[in-house]
Design an enzyme around this catalytic site. Structure first.
Site, PDB file in Angstrom:
ATOM      1  N   ASP A   1      -8.025  -5.038  -0.430  1.00 56.63           N
ATOM      2  CA  ASP A   1      -8.488  -5.885  -1.544  1.00 56.63           C
ATOM      3  C   ASP A   1      -8.162  -7.359  -1.363  1.00 56.63           C
ATOM      4  O   ASP A   1      -8.614  -8.186  -2.156  1.00 56.63           O
ATOM      5  CB  ASP A   1      -7.847  -5.386  -2.852  1.00 56.63           C
ATOM      6  CG  ASP A   1      -8.357  -4.006  -3.219  1.00 56.63           C
ATOM      7  OD1 ASP A   1      -7.538  -3.098  -3.423  1.00 56.63           O
ATOM      8  OD2 ASP A   1      -9.586  -3.831  -3.246  1.00 56.63           O
TER       9      ASP A   1
ATOM     10  N   HIS B   1       0.859  -1.197   0.000  1.00 56.67           N
ATOM     11  CA  HIS B   1       0.000   0.000   0.000  1.00 56.67           C
ATOM     12  C   HIS B   1       0.888   1.236   0.000  1.00 56.67           C
ATOM     13  O   HIS B   1       1.951   1.251   0.605  1.00 56.67           O
ATOM     14  CB  HIS B   1      -0.910   0.015   1.247  1.00 56.67           C
ATOM     15  CG  HIS B   1      -2.079   0.926   1.097  1.00 56.67           C
ATOM     16  ND1 HIS B   1      -1.994   2.269   1.317  1.00 56.67           N
ATOM     17  CD2 HIS B   1      -3.352   0.688   0.694  1.00 56.67           C
ATOM     18  CE1 HIS B   1      -3.165   2.837   1.090  1.00 56.67           C
ATOM     19  NE2 HIS B   1      -4.011   1.902   0.704  1.00 56.67           N
TER      20      HIS B   1
HETATM   21  C1  SDX Z   1      -6.063   0.284  -3.124  1.00 57.72           C
HETATM   22  O1  SDX Z   1      -4.168   4.727  -2.058  1.00 57.72           O
HETATM   23  C2  SDX Z   1      -5.161   4.160  -1.502  1.00 57.72           C
HETATM   24  O2  SDX Z   1      -5.592   4.559  -0.456  1.00 57.72           O
HETATM   25  C3  SDX Z   1      -5.750   2.962  -2.298  1.00 57.72           C
HETATM   26  C4  SDX Z   1      -6.822   2.149  -1.582  1.00 57.72           C
HETATM   27  C5  SDX Z   1      -8.097   2.941  -1.364  1.00 57.72           C
HETATM   28  O3  SDX Z   1      -8.845   2.589  -0.449  1.00 57.72           O
HETATM   29  O4  SDX Z   1      -8.377   3.869  -2.185  1.00 57.72           O
HETATM   30  O5  SDX Z   1      -6.350   1.679  -0.340  1.00 57.72           O
HETATM   31  C6  SDX Z   1      -7.229   0.933  -2.421  1.00 57.72           C
HETATM   32  O6  SDX Z   1      -5.769   0.650  -4.230  1.00 57.72           O
HETATM   33  C7  SDX Z   1      -5.253  -0.749  -2.367  1.00 57.72           C
HETATM   34  C8  SDX Z   1      -4.010  -1.250  -3.197  1.00 57.72           C
HETATM   35  C9  SDX Z   1      -4.505  -2.308  -4.187  1.00 57.72           C
HETATM   36  N1  SDX Z   1      -3.420  -2.700  -5.110  1.00 57.72           N
HETATM   37  C10 SDX Z   1      -2.802  -3.894  -5.029  1.00 57.72           C
HETATM   38  O7  SDX Z   1      -3.028  -4.739  -4.165  1.00 57.72           O
HETATM   39  C11 SDX Z   1      -1.803  -4.146  -6.166  1.00 57.72           C
HETATM   40  C12 SDX Z   1      -0.505  -4.746  -5.594  1.00 57.72           C
HETATM   41  N2  SDX Z   1       0.175  -3.720  -4.804  1.00 57.72           N
HETATM   42  C13 SDX Z   1       1.078  -2.869  -5.489  1.00 57.72           C
HETATM   43  O8  SDX Z   1       1.161  -2.804  -6.832  1.00 57.72           O
HETATM   44  C14 SDX Z   1       1.656  -1.723  -4.669  1.00 57.72           C
HETATM   45  O9  SDX Z   1       1.878  -2.182  -3.399  1.00 57.72           O
HETATM   46  C15 SDX Z   1       0.841  -0.446  -4.622  1.00 57.72           C
HETATM   47  C16 SDX Z   1       0.506   0.025  -5.995  1.00 57.72           C
HETATM   48  C17 SDX Z   1      -0.420  -0.664  -3.857  1.00 57.72           C
HETATM   49  C18 SDX Z   1       1.669   0.610  -3.901  1.00 57.72           C
HETATM   50  O10 SDX Z   1       2.792   0.822  -4.685  1.00 57.72           O
HETATM   51  P1  SDX Z   1       3.853   1.994  -4.305  1.00 57.72           P
HETATM   52  O11 SDX Z   1       3.471   2.709  -3.070  1.00 57.72           O
HETATM   53  O12 SDX Z   1       4.079   2.821  -5.546  1.00 57.72           O
HETATM   54  O13 SDX Z   1       5.116   1.187  -3.915  1.00 57.72           O
HETATM   55  P2  SDX Z   1       6.204   0.700  -4.941  1.00 57.72           P
HETATM   56  O14 SDX Z   1       5.556   0.196  -6.198  1.00 57.72           O
HETATM   57  O15 SDX Z   1       7.232   1.772  -5.056  1.00 57.72           O
HETATM   58  O16 SDX Z   1       6.787  -0.585  -4.173  1.00 57.72           O
HETATM   59  C19 SDX Z   1       7.841  -0.448  -3.205  1.00 57.72           C
HETATM   60  C20 SDX Z   1       8.602  -1.770  -3.281  1.00 57.72           C
HETATM   61  C21 SDX Z   1       9.065  -2.128  -4.697  1.00 57.72           C
HETATM   62  O17 SDX Z   1      10.205  -2.966  -4.571  1.00 57.72           O
HETATM   63  P3  SDX Z   1      11.704  -2.271  -4.671  1.00 57.72           P
HETATM   64  O18 SDX Z   1      11.744  -1.499  -5.986  1.00 57.72           O
HETATM   65  O19 SDX Z   1      11.822  -1.391  -3.441  1.00 57.72           O
HETATM   66  O20 SDX Z   1      12.668  -3.457  -4.665  1.00 57.72           O
HETATM   67  O21 SDX Z   1       7.725  -2.855  -2.884  1.00 57.72           O
HETATM   68  C22 SDX Z   1       7.553  -3.733  -3.990  1.00 57.72           C
HETATM   69  C23 SDX Z   1       7.947  -2.969  -5.231  1.00 57.72           C
HETATM   70  O22 SDX Z   1       8.373  -3.863  -6.264  1.00 57.72           O
HETATM   71  N3  SDX Z   1       6.123  -4.104  -4.001  1.00 57.72           N
HETATM   72  C24 SDX Z   1       5.647  -5.330  -4.254  1.00 57.72           C
HETATM   73  C25 SDX Z   1       4.264  -5.241  -4.096  1.00 57.72           C
HETATM   74  N4  SDX Z   1       3.937  -3.981  -3.778  1.00 57.72           N
HETATM   75  C26 SDX Z   1       5.095  -3.284  -3.723  1.00 57.72           C
HETATM   76  N5  SDX Z   1       6.276  -6.485  -4.598  1.00 57.72           N
HETATM   77  C27 SDX Z   1       5.471  -7.565  -4.780  1.00 57.72           C
HETATM   78  N6  SDX Z   1       4.123  -7.559  -4.645  1.00 57.72           N
HETATM   79  C28 SDX Z   1       3.485  -6.419  -4.307  1.00 57.72           C
HETATM   80  N7  SDX Z   1       2.159  -6.406  -4.180  1.00 57.72           N
END
Ligand code: SDX
Length: 428
Positions: A364, A307
């Protein structure tokens, strides 16, 4: 603490005011930055460190896993309130009295008829169309049948637009689902409350007596409350920026629905179920999917995990996980997917990759398991998220308009070509 932030650029020092919120959060007010520094701006892709507005609607603390709507904790609201009470709270700022709630519900029901012509637009979609695309299109189309909902400078006009979209969106949600199922399209009943009408419009079968199962009603009421707002998330920010041009409420909401559709945002609840189904089909091999999620060369992410703000458990995920157990037990539903989800969660919470990055289950991760137990098709999961988020989007849009906030127009840092002269095609 100093009341200003000091910025040194080259030989020059600048001071900018520090502003503090009611939960003691601190922001640097950079409204004068570009003017004071002869053109210097900030840059922050994804706005990870940038506040777009001040807001009094929702407070969340990502480190502590706190979520409150207008000061009330999500835990209390999910247990004690009706979804329509929470909608009123988010939009107007206080929990309604019984009379205020009755009037709000009556006004919504009186405005829940959707012009029959809208069915012709619905008919033009192929049955294969994703219901989020249908919902976004039909929501924008509502403007054509409610032109007075666009210019809402008075609070009375704004209220009328609000009860219209609160009344008509659940109808469009039910129509989008029933159209794919080949079932007749129906309207709300004045005998039922808000969530009962959603259930009846979605699930009524023409040949059967209809009754509301209290287990389904309570579960849906809780899920809608948990999804109702989440401060400046991607879709709420979209609603605000579209509305900041003074585009109407309906098209601002339609834009929010489109933003929510993405699998990184609300679309994740559908993606979680598809991921869990794939793991089940793969013999429950969670380790293979954990490895994929950690492999930088693999675009696969563990859907429902991580998140932007929560670097602790998403408080909504805790509540939904508990509710999933209760609902499946109450309905007598055995779903092996729930056990796969719990196994995946346990593995991730013990894996350094996830622990180091503070990746926890989000809203989710478990919600789809309940939606499925309620008989909602997987393609409708994100539509249910939109139905829950509607009052939050309305509240954000109303706050932005009442505060007369300026049109949203970010700056950029140009990194393209410097000036060059045109070259004729035969000389290139
Ligand atoms: C919602 O914003 C809100 O409030 C949203 C929400 C709402 O109520 O409106 O809460 C609803 O959208 C919840 C999120 C739903 N999405 C997912 O479940 C999709 C999977 N999660 C991700 O894609 C990710 O965690 C995000 C998009 C939710 C957040 O991404 P960020 O904040 O941009 O973080 P990032 O992509 O920079 O990740 C940081 C690190 C990275 O690794 P490094 O580059 O540091 O090595 O964490 C890793 C990412 O690769 N990472 C994951 C991951 N999420 C982040 N690795 C594997 N699986 C994941 N799910």
């Amino acid at each position: 603490m100093s009341e200003t932030a000091r910025l040194i650029i080259g030989e020059n020092a600048y001071e900018f005011p520090l502003v503090k919120g009611t939960e003691n959060e601190v922001a640097i007010d950079v409204k004068q930055l570009r003017g004071a520094t002869n053109g210097v701006i900030t840059i922050d892709p994804g706005f990870k460190n940038t506040g777009s507005c001040e807001s009094a609607i929702t407070f969340l603390d990502g480190e502590k896993g706190i979520l409150r709507y207008r000061g009330y904790s999500i835990e209390e609201l999910a247990e004690e309130a009706s979804f329509l009470e929470v909608a009123y709270l988010l939009i107007f700022g206080d929990l309604p009295t019984r009379d205020q709630l009755s009037k709000f519900l009556a006004d919504i029901r009186d405005n829940s008829i959707v012009d029959e012509e809208v069915k012709k637009i619905l008919d033009s979609f192929p049955k294969s169309a994703h219901p989020m695309g249908v919902l976004s299109s039909l929501t924008a189309a509502l403007t054509a049948f409610n032109p007075e909902s666009v210019n809402v400078d008075s609070e009375a006009d704004m209220y009328n637009a609000i009860v219209r979209i609160m009344g008509k969106l659940p109808v469009l949600v039910a129509w989008a689902m029933r159209k794919k199922q080949g079932l007749p399209l129906i309207y709300a009943s004045e005998r039922l409350d808000y969530v009962d009408n959603i259930i009846r419009m979605m699930f009524l079968k023409p040949h059967k007596e209809f009754f509301i199962n209290p287990i389904i009603k309570n579960a849906l009421n809780k899920l809608l409350i948990l999804h109702a707002d989440h401060e400046q998330n991607c879709s709420a920010s979209t609603v605000r920026i579209v509305g900041s041009s003074h585009a109407g409420l309906f098209v601002s909401i339609a834009a929010g629905i489109s933003a929510l559709w993405g699998p990184l945002h609300g679309g994740a609840n559908q993606a979680v179920l598809e991921m869990l189904e794939a793991i089940k089909a793969d013999g429950g091999d969670t380790k293979k999917y954990m490895a994929k999620a950690k492999d930088k060369n693999d675009p696969f992410r563990l859907m429902g995990f991580g998140h932007r703000v929560y670097k602790n458990f998403d408080p909504r995920a805790r509540i939904i996980k508990k509710a999933a157990d209760e609902v499946l037990n109450d309905l007598g539903v055995e779903d092996p997917i729930l056990e796969i989800a719990k196994g995946l969660e346990k593995e991730a919470l013990e894996d350094p990759y996830f622990v180091d990055r503070k990746l926890y289950p989000n809203v989710d991760f478990y919600s789809g398991i309940i939606y499925r137990a309620l008989g909602i098709p997987v393609e409708m999961f994100t539509v249910m998220f939109a139905l829950g988020r509607l009052p939050g989007w309305i509240a954000q849009w109303r706050e932005m308009r009442l505060r007369k906030e300026p049109i949203g127009r970010p700056r950029q840092l140009y990194t393209g070509e410097n000036h060059r002269s045109f070259v004729n095609i035969d000389e290139r």
